[in-house]
Write a protein that holds these residues in place. Structure first.
Motif, PDB file in Angstrom:
ATOM      1  N   GLU A  75      17.218   5.809  -6.379  1.00 48.29           N
ATOM      2  CA  GLU A  75      16.189   6.837  -6.501  1.00 48.29           C
ATOM      3  C   GLU A  75      16.590   7.821  -7.580  1.00 48.29           C
ATOM      4  N   CYS A  76      15.571   8.530  -8.112  1.00 50.13           N
ATOM      5  CA  CYS A  76      15.832   9.487  -9.178  1.00 50.13           C
ATOM      6  C   CYS A  76      14.761  10.572  -9.160  1.00 50.13           C
ATOM      7  N   GLY A  77      15.182  11.838  -9.085  1.00 48.78           N
ATOM      8  CA  GLY A  77      14.264  12.960  -9.155  1.00 48.78           C
ATOM      9  C   GLY A  77      13.988  13.359 -10.589  1.00 48.78           C
ATOM     10  N   GLY A  78      13.015  14.270 -10.754  1.00 51.36           N
ATOM     11  CA  GLY A  78      12.767  14.805 -12.087  1.00 51.36           C
ATOM     12  C   GLY A  78      11.343  14.734 -12.575  1.00 51.36           C
ATOM     13  N   GLN A  79      10.408  14.192 -11.767  1.00 48.68           N
ATOM     14  CA  GLN A  79       9.010  14.165 -12.181  1.00 48.68           C
ATOM     15  C   GLN A  79       8.334  15.489 -11.860  1.00 48.68           C
ATOM     16  N   VAL A  80       7.161  15.723 -12.487  1.00 53.80           N
ATOM     17  CA  VAL A  80       6.380  16.920 -12.204  1.00 53.80           C
ATOM     18  C   VAL A  80       5.332  16.585 -11.147  1.00 53.80           C
ATOM     19  N   SER A  81       4.378  17.487 -10.885  1.00 51.85           N
ATOM     20  CA  SER A  81       3.495  17.332  -9.728  1.00 51.85           C
ATOM     21  C   SER A  81       2.287  16.439 -10.020  1.00 51.85           C
ATOM     22  N   ASN A  82       1.562  16.127  -8.921  1.00 53.62           N
ATOM     23  CA  ASN A  82       0.357  15.290  -8.989  1.00 53.62           C
ATOM     24  C   ASN A  82       0.629  13.981  -9.735  1.00 53.62           C
ATOM     25  N   ILE A 140       0.851  -1.189   0.000  1.00 53.65           N
ATOM     26  CA  ILE A 140       0.000   0.000   0.000  1.00 53.65           C
ATOM     27  C   ILE A 140       0.885   1.237   0.000  1.00 53.65           C
ATOM     28  N   THR A 141       0.655   2.161  -0.936  1.00 52.34           N
ATOM     29  CA  THR A 141       1.341   3.448  -0.956  1.00 52.34           C
ATOM     30  C   THR A 141       0.356   4.539  -0.591  1.00 52.34           C
ATOM     31  N   ARG A 142       0.726   5.340   0.402  1.00 54.87           N
ATOM     32  CA  ARG A 142      -0.147   6.450   0.835  1.00 54.87           C
ATOM     33  C   ARG A 142       0.674   7.744   0.822  1.00 54.87           C
ATOM     34  N   ASP A 143       0.729   8.372  -0.351  1.00 55.11           N
ATOM     35  CA  ASP A 143       1.380   9.664  -0.506  1.00 55.11           C
ATOM     36  C   ASP A 143       0.326  10.743  -0.340  1.00 55.11           C
ATOM     37  N   GLN A 144       0.538  11.636   0.636  1.00 58.07           N
ATOM     38  CA  GLN A 144      -0.503  12.580   1.013  1.00 58.07           C
ATOM     39  C   GLN A 144       0.122  13.871   1.531  1.00 58.07           C
ATOM     40  N   ILE A 157       4.939  -6.216   7.560  1.00 58.00           N
ATOM     41  CA  ILE A 157       6.292  -6.746   7.378  1.00 58.00           C
ATOM     42  C   ILE A 157       7.298  -5.611   7.512  1.00 58.00           C
ATOM     43  N   TRP A 158       7.042  -4.506   6.823  1.00 57.60           N
ATOM     44  CA  TRP A 158       7.841  -3.299   7.002  1.00 57.60           C
ATOM     45  C   TRP A 158       7.045  -2.085   6.544  1.00 57.60           C
ATOM     46  N   ARG A 159       7.477  -0.955   7.056  1.00 53.79           N
ATOM     47  CA  ARG A 159       6.864   0.331   6.693  1.00 53.79           C
ATOM     48  C   ARG A 159       7.970   1.372   6.617  1.00 53.79           C
ATOM     49  N   GLN A 160       7.902   2.225   5.592  1.00 47.66           N
ATOM     50  CA  GLN A 160       8.887   3.285   5.413  1.00 47.66           C
ATOM     51  C   GLN A 160       8.170   4.610   5.170  1.00 47.66           C
ATOM     52  N   ASP A 161       8.576   5.648   5.906  1.00 49.31           N
ATOM     53  CA  ASP A 161       8.075   6.992   5.618  1.00 49.31           C
ATOM     54  C   ASP A 161       8.648   7.469   4.289  1.00 49.31           C
ATOM     55  N   ARG A 162       7.899   8.331   3.609  1.00 46.94           N
ATOM     56  CA  ARG A 162       8.304   8.834   2.296  1.00 46.94           C
ATOM     57  C   ARG A 162       8.231  10.360   2.292  1.00 46.94           C
ATOM     58  N   ASP A 163       9.216  10.986   1.686  1.00 46.04           N
ATOM     59  CA  ASP A 163       9.218  12.427   1.498  1.00 46.04           C
ATOM     60  C   ASP A 163       8.515  12.731   0.177  1.00 46.04           C
ATOM     61  N   GLU A 164       7.187  12.704   0.210  1.00 48.27           N
ATOM     62  CA  GLU A 164       6.372  12.914  -0.984  1.00 48.27           C
ATOM     63  C   GLU A 164       5.112  13.688  -0.637  1.00 48.27           C
ATOM     64  N   PRO A 165       4.675  14.605  -1.523  1.00 50.10           N
ATOM     65  CA  PRO A 165       3.338  15.184  -1.404  1.00 50.10           C
ATOM     66  C   PRO A 165       2.321  14.196  -1.980  1.00 50.10           C
ATOM     67  N   ASN A 207       6.506   5.563  -8.234  1.00 54.03           N
ATOM     68  CA  ASN A 207       6.634   6.827  -8.944  1.00 54.03           C
ATOM     69  C   ASN A 207       6.203   7.947  -8.009  1.00 54.03           C
ATOM     70  N   GLY A 208       6.914   9.080  -8.020  1.00 56.47           N
ATOM     71  CA  GLY A 208       6.578  10.168  -7.122  1.00 56.47           C
ATOM     72  C   GLY A 208       7.085  11.505  -7.614  1.00 56.47           C
TER      73      GLY A 208
END
Length: 277
Positions: A110-117, A43-47, A64-72, A92-93
């Motif tokens: 990891e790789c940056g470079g996507q746009v929003s939403n 389950i991904t919950r980006d919020q 099993i595991w959970r990781q916080d994500r730096d994502e809007p 994808n984020g």
């Protein structure tokens, strides 16, 4: 955010989890689908509050595991691909495309470079993963599965483009051809996945306009479904060719499902099954 439930095929409730309310941008709600793989549920919950990804036992619902994500807020469904003996969980984020080790949650690359939403899901051929987004900008990247660490703005990115990418629909990778539409519009691009060479460049598809459903492919055909219920059947290949146009008198936003020689389309009120006699 009504909760997460697991039922048997006989309708027996086996387990349930409550993750609380997801506070997404502008109250858009949740759209990332759960992924089931190798006895695990992802389950991904980006919020707008603390985003995270959680992997559970499919049989019990135990974490099993959970990781916080730096994502809007993002709405992309992750994928799992095995490469080099490791099962990579790829998300994808907006801030980063990330690859986790499915077994323990270790961040592999990891790789940056996507746009929003960010909403489109990644697609892969087993060696490369293709990620894209198309709200207030455009980005498509071909990213290798055999790298480690942060590869943002490096020559490790196989290729990238900045036009014609989707907002809501995911792309389709079919026999080396990568198809995607522009924003939520019926404007098609097809590129050679291995090289990024553009084969069909932002070509308007006739008879359909808005698109939310992701394309599907079968039998050398690619199917695009418009929000008004019109399905456009394209010939798979390096040239744009329409084989058929089919109309249902009902709005359709969901992605078609293929099973054998049947195609299932879920409309606003009805479920349709179309098959060969």
């Amino acid at each position: 955010s009504a909760g997460f439930y697991c039922y048997s095929l006989d309708g027996e409730l086996l387990w349930k989890r409550d993750f609380g309310e997801a506070r997404t941008r502008l109250s858009f709600g949740e759209a990332s689908s759960p992924v089931v793989h190798d006895g695990k549920v992802i389950i991904t919950r980006d919020q707008e509050e603390q985003s995270y990804i959680v992997v559970m036992e499919a049989a019990t619902g135990k974490t099993i595991w959970r990781q916080d994500r730096d994502e809007p807020s993002c709405w992309a469904t992750p994928i799992v691909v095995e490469h080099g003996g490791v099962q990579q969980l790829i998300t994808n984020g907006h801030n980063r495309v990330r690859s986790y080790n499915l077994d323990d949650g270790e961040l592999l690359w990891e790789c940056g470079g996507q746009v929003s939403n960010v909403t489109p899901s990644p697609v892969t051929d087993g060696m490369t993963v293709y990620c894209m987004s198309g709200y207030r900008g455009s980005s498509v990247m071909a990213l290798p599965l055999d790298e480690m660490g942060d590869i943002t703005e490096t020559d490790k990115i196989k290729w990238q483009q900045d036009k014609g990418t989707p907002y809501v629909p995911s792309p389709i990778l079919y026999d080396g051809f990568l198809y995607f539409n522009q924003s939520n519009n019926a404007i098609l691009t097809c590129v050679e996945a291995a090289t990024g060479k553009t084969l069909v460049e932002r070509t308007r598809m006739p008879d359909i306009r808005g698109i939310y459903a992701s394309p599907v492919g079968a039998g050398d055909r690619v199917y695009y479904v418009g929000r008004d219920g019109t399905t456009l059947v394209l010939k798979k290949g390096p040239e744009f060719e329409v084989l058929a146009t089919n109309k249902l008198d009902e709005p359709i936003d969901s992605t078609p499902a293929l099973a054998g020689n049947q195609i299932f389309l879920r409309g606003e009120k009805s479920l349709y099954c179309i098959s060969q006699p």
